[in-house]
Write a protein that holds these residues in place. Structure first.
Motif, PDB file in Angstrom:
ATOM      1  N   VAL A  56      -1.173   5.086   0.482  1.00 56.43           N
ATOM      2  CA  VAL A  56      -2.537   5.451   0.106  1.00 56.43           C
ATOM      3  C   VAL A  56      -3.233   4.177  -0.348  1.00 56.43           C
ATOM      4  CG1 VAL A  56      -3.983   6.802  -1.444  1.00 56.43           C
ATOM      5  CG2 VAL A  56      -1.877   7.790  -0.532  1.00 56.43           C
ATOM      6  N   ALA A  57      -4.261   3.809   0.380  1.00 54.67           N
ATOM      7  CA  ALA A  57      -5.026   2.610   0.050  1.00 54.67           C
ATOM      8  C   ALA A  57      -6.041   2.959  -1.032  1.00 54.67           C
ATOM      9  CB  ALA A  57      -5.737   2.084   1.291  1.00 54.67           C
ATOM     10  N   PRO A  58      -6.199   2.090  -2.015  1.00 53.66           N
ATOM     11  CA  PRO A  58      -7.115   2.388  -3.134  1.00 53.66           C
ATOM     12  C   PRO A  58      -8.574   2.125  -2.780  1.00 53.66           C
ATOM     13  CG  PRO A  58      -6.089   0.268  -3.468  1.00 53.66           C
ATOM     14  CD  PRO A  58      -5.487   0.835  -2.214  1.00 53.66           C
ATOM     15  N   THR A  59      -9.008   2.617  -1.632  1.00 54.14           N
ATOM     16  CA  THR A  59     -10.373   2.385  -1.187  1.00 54.14           C
ATOM     17  C   THR A  59     -10.803   3.462  -0.202  1.00 54.14           C
ATOM     18  OG1 THR A  59     -11.849   0.809  -0.083  1.00 54.14           O
ATOM     19  CG2 THR A  59      -9.582   0.868   0.673  1.00 54.14           C
ATOM     20  N   GLU A  60     -12.104   3.674  -0.110  1.00 58.41           N
ATOM     21  CA  GLU A  60     -12.668   4.574   0.902  1.00 58.41           C
ATOM     22  C   GLU A  60     -12.985   3.806   2.185  1.00 58.41           C
ATOM     23  OE1 GLU A  60     -15.470   7.957  -0.347  1.00 58.41           O
ATOM     24  OE2 GLU A  60     -15.823   6.341  -1.810  1.00 58.41           O
ATOM     25  N   ASP A  61     -13.056   2.487   2.094  1.00 58.77           N
ATOM     26  CA  ASP A  61     -13.431   1.649   3.230  1.00 58.77           C
ATOM     27  C   ASP A  61     -12.291   1.614   4.251  1.00 58.77           C
ATOM     28  OD1 ASP A  61     -14.464  -0.231   4.962  1.00 58.77           O
ATOM     29  OD2 ASP A  61     -14.160  -1.928   3.600  1.00 58.77           O
ATOM     30  N   PRO A  62     -12.498   2.169   5.444  1.00 56.31           N
ATOM     31  CA  PRO A  62     -11.433   2.208   6.446  1.00 56.31           C
ATOM     32  C   PRO A  62     -10.898   0.819   6.816  1.00 56.31           C
ATOM     33  CG  PRO A  62     -13.283   3.559   7.146  1.00 56.31           C
ATOM     34  CD  PRO A  62     -13.711   2.820   5.918  1.00 56.31           C
ATOM     35  N   ARG A  63     -11.782  -0.172   6.856  1.00 58.57           N
ATOM     36  CA  ARG A  63     -11.357  -1.536   7.206  1.00 58.57           C
ATOM     37  C   ARG A  63     -10.360  -2.070   6.179  1.00 58.57           C
ATOM     38  NH1 ARG A  63     -13.114  -6.448   5.573  1.00 58.57           N
ATOM     39  NH2 ARG A  63     -12.761  -8.175   6.989  1.00 58.57           N
ATOM     40  N   GLU A  64     -10.688  -1.922   4.910  1.00 58.77           N
ATOM     41  CA  GLU A  64      -9.792  -2.384   3.850  1.00 58.77           C
ATOM     42  C   GLU A  64      -8.514  -1.541   3.805  1.00 58.77           C
ATOM     43  OE1 GLU A  64      -9.833  -5.148   1.969  1.00 58.77           O
ATOM     44  OE2 GLU A  64     -11.494  -5.655   3.284  1.00 58.77           O
ATOM     45  N   ALA A  65      -8.635  -0.267   4.126  1.00 56.60           N
ATOM     46  CA  ALA A  65      -7.462   0.617   4.113  1.00 56.60           C
ATOM     47  C   ALA A  65      -6.450   0.200   5.182  1.00 56.60           C
ATOM     48  CB  ALA A  65      -7.892   2.066   4.326  1.00 56.60           C
ATOM     49  N   VAL A  66      -6.915  -0.099   6.394  1.00 54.17           N
ATOM     50  CA  VAL A  66      -5.960  -0.494   7.435  1.00 54.17           C
ATOM     51  C   VAL A  66      -5.370  -1.871   7.132  1.00 54.17           C
ATOM     52  CG1 VAL A  66      -6.901   0.967   9.261  1.00 54.17           C
ATOM     53  CG2 VAL A  66      -7.697  -1.373   9.063  1.00 54.17           C
ATOM     54  N   ARG A  67      -6.144  -2.759   6.536  1.00 57.46           N
ATOM     55  CA  ARG A  67      -5.602  -4.069   6.147  1.00 57.46           C
ATOM     56  C   ARG A  67      -4.524  -3.899   5.060  1.00 57.46           C
ATOM     57  NH1 ARG A  67      -7.744  -8.370   8.354  1.00 57.46           N
ATOM     58  NH2 ARG A  67      -7.045  -9.780   6.712  1.00 57.46           N
ATOM     59  N   HIS A  68      -4.790  -3.024   4.094  1.00 58.62           N
ATOM     60  CA  HIS A  68      -3.829  -2.727   3.033  1.00 58.62           C
ATOM     61  C   HIS A  68      -2.530  -2.177   3.652  1.00 58.62           C
ATOM     62  CE1 HIS A  68      -2.541  -1.394  -0.991  1.00 58.62           C
ATOM     63  NE2 HIS A  68      -2.133  -0.301  -0.386  1.00 58.62           N
ATOM     64  N   ALA A  69      -2.669  -1.223   4.564  1.00 56.28           N
ATOM     65  CA  ALA A  69      -1.498  -0.612   5.211  1.00 56.28           C
ATOM     66  C   ALA A  69      -0.738  -1.624   6.063  1.00 56.28           C
ATOM     67  CB  ALA A  69      -1.937   0.571   6.067  1.00 56.28           C
ATOM     68  N   ALA A  70      -1.450  -2.494   6.759  1.00 57.78           N
ATOM     69  CA  ALA A  70      -0.796  -3.499   7.603  1.00 57.78           C
ATOM     70  C   ALA A  70       0.057  -4.437   6.752  1.00 57.78           C
ATOM     71  CB  ALA A  70      -1.837  -4.283   8.393  1.00 57.78           C
ATOM     72  N   ARG A  71      -0.475  -4.842   5.604  1.00 51.16           N
ATOM     73  CA  ARG A  71       0.302  -5.705   4.700  1.00 51.16           C
ATOM     74  C   ARG A  71       1.538  -4.973   4.182  1.00 51.16           C
ATOM     75  NH1 ARG A  71      -5.083  -7.151   3.292  1.00 51.16           N
ATOM     76  NH2 ARG A  71      -5.087  -5.650   1.577  1.00 51.16           N
ATOM     77  N   PHE A  72       1.378  -3.696   3.864  1.00 53.01           N
ATOM     78  CA  PHE A  72       2.494  -2.881   3.390  1.00 53.01           C
ATOM     79  C   PHE A  72       3.585  -2.775   4.459  1.00 53.01           C
ATOM     80  CE2 PHE A  72       4.346   1.442   3.250  1.00 53.01           C
ATOM     81  CZ  PHE A  72       4.996   1.387   2.033  1.00 53.01           C
ATOM     82  N   VAL A  73       3.206  -2.458   5.676  1.00 47.53           N
ATOM     83  CA  VAL A  73       4.175  -2.277   6.765  1.00 47.53           C
ATOM     84  C   VAL A  73       4.845  -3.597   7.122  1.00 47.53           C
ATOM     85  CG1 VAL A  73       4.426  -1.644   9.201  1.00 47.53           C
ATOM     86  CG2 VAL A  73       3.025  -0.239   7.692  1.00 47.53           C
ATOM     87  N   ALA A  74       4.070  -4.667   7.246  1.00 42.95           N
ATOM     88  CA  ALA A  74       4.639  -5.973   7.607  1.00 42.95           C
ATOM     89  C   ALA A  74       5.608  -6.456   6.542  1.00 42.95           C
ATOM     90  CB  ALA A  74       3.526  -6.994   7.813  1.00 42.95           C
ATOM     91  N   GLY A  75       5.366  -6.108   5.298  1.00 41.76           N
ATOM     92  CA  GLY A  75       6.234  -6.531   4.212  1.00 41.76           C
ATOM     93  C   GLY A  75       7.537  -5.758   4.124  1.00 41.76           C
ATOM     94  N   LYS A  76       7.684  -4.692   4.880  1.00 45.27           N
ATOM     95  CA  LYS A  76       8.895  -3.884   4.847  1.00 45.27           C
ATOM     96  C   LYS A  76      10.092  -4.597   5.470  1.00 45.27           C
ATOM     97  CE  LYS A  76       8.064   0.051   2.930  1.00 45.27           C
ATOM     98  NZ  LYS A  76       8.784   0.426   1.732  1.00 45.27           N
ATOM     99  N   GLY A  77       9.848  -5.522   6.369  1.00 44.72           N
ATOM    100  CA  GLY A  77      10.947  -6.208   7.047  1.00 44.72           C
ATOM    101  C   GLY A  77      11.352  -5.466   8.302  1.00 44.72           C
ATOM    102  N   ASN A  78      11.763  -6.218   9.299  1.00 41.52           N
ATOM    103  CA  ASN A  78      12.234  -5.699  10.579  1.00 41.52           C
ATOM    104  C   ASN A  78      11.203  -4.881  11.347  1.00 41.52           C
ATOM    105  OD1 ASN A  78      14.719  -6.938  10.196  1.00 41.52           O
ATOM    106  ND2 ASN A  78      15.414  -5.216   8.983  1.00 41.52           N
ATOM    107  N   VAL A  79       9.945  -5.041  10.993  1.00 48.09           N
ATOM    108  CA  VAL A  79       8.863  -4.488  11.797  1.00 48.09           C
ATOM    109  C   VAL A  79       8.270  -5.705  12.488  1.00 48.09           C
ATOM    110  CG1 VAL A  79       6.720  -3.180  11.853  1.00 48.09           C
ATOM    111  CG2 VAL A  79       8.465  -2.630  10.157  1.00 48.09           C
ATOM    112  N   SER A  80       8.592  -5.836  13.760  1.00 49.54           N
ATOM    113  CA  SER A  80       8.316  -7.087  14.451  1.00 49.54           C
ATOM    114  C   SER A  80       6.947  -7.176  15.093  1.00 49.54           C
ATOM    115  CB  SER A  80       9.371  -7.315  15.541  1.00 49.54           C
ATOM    116  OG  SER A  80       9.312  -6.261  16.495  1.00 49.54           O
ATOM    117  N   SER A  81       6.318  -6.045  15.360  1.00 49.44           N
ATOM    118  CA  SER A  81       5.078  -6.110  16.120  1.00 49.44           C
ATOM    119  C   SER A  81       4.159  -4.930  15.805  1.00 49.44           C
ATOM    120  CB  SER A  81       5.411  -6.099  17.620  1.00 49.44           C
ATOM    121  OG  SER A  81       4.246  -5.999  18.393  1.00 49.44           O
ATOM    122  N   ALA A  82       2.881  -5.207  15.925  1.00 47.20           N
ATOM    123  CA  ALA A  82       1.879  -4.144  15.817  1.00 47.20           C
ATOM    124  C   ALA A  82       0.932  -4.230  17.013  1.00 47.20           C
ATOM    125  CB  ALA A  82       1.100  -4.273  14.519  1.00 47.20           C
TER     126      ALA A  82
END
Length: 127
Positions: A56-82
């Motif tokens: 859950v991104a702490p924003t209503e702005d879809p652009r910031e929400a997807v950026r927040h989620a991308a950082r979260f997913v990339a930081g998980k490790g072993n996720v090589s590509s989007a």
């Protein structure tokens, strides 16, 4: 005579994100949740496995929400590509049936950029 409540069967935990399997982001779904945006990233692996990561991104702005989620997913490790990840609004957020089919190309670019930037930062720290 007391009657015991039946217990639901235990569900197996989803396959962890680990070094034996490389994952890639396949789809990203957005849903508004009050003043926040829930982002669900659907991942697939080399062996046909499927896993969803939700944040859950702490924003209503879809652009910031997807950026927040991308950082979260990339930081998980072993996720090589989007690359080629499709971004859509969740079904309940769509105003019409046609909206269910519409991809948001601008948000796809935002997600991929933030994902790649985060992966690069991680690689730089590991050197």
């Amino acid at each position: 005579m007391s009657r015991r409540a039946s217990r639901p069967a235990k569900r197996a935990d989803p396959e962890p994100i680990r070094a034996t399997s490389m994952w890639r982001v396949d789809q990203v779904f957005l849903a508004r949740s009050g003043m926040r945006t829930e982002v669900i990233s659907s991942l697939v692996n080399d062996h046909g496995g499927l896993r969803n990561l939700s944040v859950v991104a702490p924003t209503e702005d879809p652009r910031e929400a997807v950026r927040h989620a991308a950082r979260f997913v990339a930081g998980k490790g072993n996720v090589s590509s989007a690359r080629n990840a499709r971004v859509r609004w969740a079904r309940e957020q769509a105003a019409t049936e046609q909206d269910n089919l519409v991809r948001d190309l601008a948000l796809e670019d935002e997600f991929l950029d933030a994902f790649e930037e985060t992966l690069q930062e991680i690689r730089d720290r590991m050197r």
